[in-house]
Scaffold this active site. Structure first.
Site: not given
Ligand code: 5GP
Length: 145
Positions: A37, A103, A107
């Site tokens: 992340d 996102v 995941h």
């Molecule tokens: P969510 O909020 O959808 O559960 O988690 C999305 C995760 O994706 C977050 O922890 C965020 O830090 C991570 N994330 C967002 N953009 C990117 C990116 O461009 N690359 C990576 N490796 N992680 C990302």
């Protein structure tokens, strides 16, 4: 985005899987990818995604994809534990805007935890530098079974 709707083929993880945006990969096979992340909530925060499914969340994922994902989460979590020796591990997964998801490609988060360090808030962590993430990924990769 709500819990419902169509998969966006241009979501950030889809773009990462197509190689349009770089990612620090811990490991992958034809089904799954584990990668660092880029806004880690703690040192060694890893995400695990399907490379094939268009599932957005836990509600629409195919059961066989989920089975593979969970096996990948366990394999990765074991390597994180051996490599980084945290005191605990938090496994997180968010669904829909209101559920904290940002996102919309399903995941799982593996977040190592230490008793004497606070975990950063979801969506409130600073961006990590790629060299630091690669060094962590190498340590985790070296412990994969
Ligand atoms: P969510 O909020 O959808 O559960 O988690 C999305 C995760 O994706 C977050 O922890 C965020 O830090 C991570 N994330 C967002 N953009 C990117 C990116 O461009 N690359 C990576 N490796 N992680 C990302």
């Amino acid at each position: 985005m709500s819990l419902y709707g169509d998969y966006d083929p241009d979501n950030i993880f889809a773009r990462i899987l197509r190689g349009e945006i770089p990612s620090v990969v811990v490991w992958e096979d034809e089904h799954v990818r584990a990668f660092m992340d880029v806004f880690p909530q703690s040192e060694g925060h890893v995400l695990v995604i399907s490379r094939t499914s268009k599932a957005r969340n836990i509600l629409d994922v195919e059961p066989e994809v989920l089975t593979r994902l969970m096996a990948a989460v366990q394999r990765t979590a074991r390597a994180v534990e051996t490599a980084l020796k945290p005191d605990g591990l938090s496994l997180m997964q968010f669904n829909g805007d209101a559920g904290g998801q940002t996102v919309f490609h399903l995941h799982f988060h593996i977040v190592p935890r230490w008793s004497d360090r606070a975990m950063k808030g979801h969506g409130h962590a600073p961006q990590a530098d790629p060299a630091t993430l690669e060094a962590l990924a190498q340590r985790i990769r070296a412990e994969l079974d």
